[in-house]
Design an enzyme around this catalytic site. Sequence first.
Site, PDB file in Angstrom:
ATOM      1  N   ASP A   2       0.824  -1.208   0.000  1.00 16.12           N
ATOM      2  CA  ASP A   2       0.000   0.000   0.000  1.00 16.12           C
ATOM      3  C   ASP A   2       0.861   1.262   0.000  1.00 16.12           C
ATOM      4  O   ASP A   2       1.942   1.295   0.585  1.00 16.12           O
ATOM      5  CB  ASP A   2      -0.910  -0.014   1.236  1.00 16.12           C
ATOM      6  CG  ASP A   2      -2.084   0.924   1.068  1.00 16.12           C
ATOM      7  OD1 ASP A   2      -2.318   1.417  -0.051  1.00 16.12           O
ATOM      8  OD2 ASP A   2      -2.777   1.159   2.073  1.00 16.12           O
ATOM      9  N   ASN A  50     -10.884  -3.025  -5.137  1.00 15.16           N
ATOM     10  CA  ASN A  50     -10.139  -2.091  -6.001  1.00 15.16           C
ATOM     11  C   ASN A  50     -10.851  -1.804  -7.329  1.00 15.16           C
ATOM     12  O   ASN A  50     -10.490  -0.856  -8.034  1.00 15.16           O
ATOM     13  CB  ASN A  50      -8.724  -2.601  -6.284  1.00 15.16           C
ATOM     14  CG  ASN A  50      -7.773  -2.458  -5.105  1.00 15.16           C
ATOM     15  OD1 ASN A  50      -6.869  -3.254  -4.925  1.00 15.16           O
ATOM     16  ND2 ASN A  50      -7.991  -1.430  -4.265  1.00 15.16           N
TER      17      ASN A  50
END
Length: 221
Positions: A2, A50
């Site tokens: 991330d 996502n």
Amino acid sequence: MDGNGRWARRRGLPRTEGHIAGEEALFDVVNGALDIGLRWLTVYAFSTENWRRPPEEVRFLMHFNETLLLRRRDELNAKGVRIRFAGRRDWRVPRRVLRAMEEATSLTEGNRRMTLTLAFNYGGRAEIVDAVRALVSDGVADHKIDERAIRRHLYWPDMPDPDLVIRTSGEYRISNFLLWQLAYSELVFSEVLWPDFRSHHLYEAIAEYQRRHRRYGGVTA
Ligand code: IPE
Ligand code: MG
């Protein structure tokens, strides 16, 4: 993995440049992991959530992952890495990407030095839902459903539960990663944005892990 978008934004670059820079981080970590004999490494590449990103970014990530596999699979194969994918192979994943995934899997399936699992179109809740569906379609009787039965229906039943989970970029969440498997995993949170993450950060996280006392709900003598 991330923090790619923030890494790029801080440099005045489009978010996609952060994903591109993340490739070097991934391979530095994989090589560092190989150096210390790590047998299982799982990275979260694309979550079932996502898809909510702007279509251009989703399209970019699909293409990027496909070309990354094509560019790097031989190198990973030569190093004895078995590549696997965990996640849903649903209609949203472009056919070319699925093909690249299948090719990387079959090319490397004989390797045992390390298993690198790419969680792709992966969600921990989706995995549990899929396990329950598989139990039902296998006709498993209710009294036969226990933790072992559920585990046998996860995407990779042979994958040991992670000892250590590292979350980068200063976020303190699990974000639907390996929900079943990480019940007793040690969590290490790092402020480093993924594109800046290197093998020495992995080693620091492992050193922190080694200072933890795992009790699995019991007591230590
Ligand atoms: C992680 O970086 C990469 C993927 C989820 C594909 P992000 O894209 O989430 O980066 P931030 O969190 O916006 O900085
Ligand atoms: Mg993020």
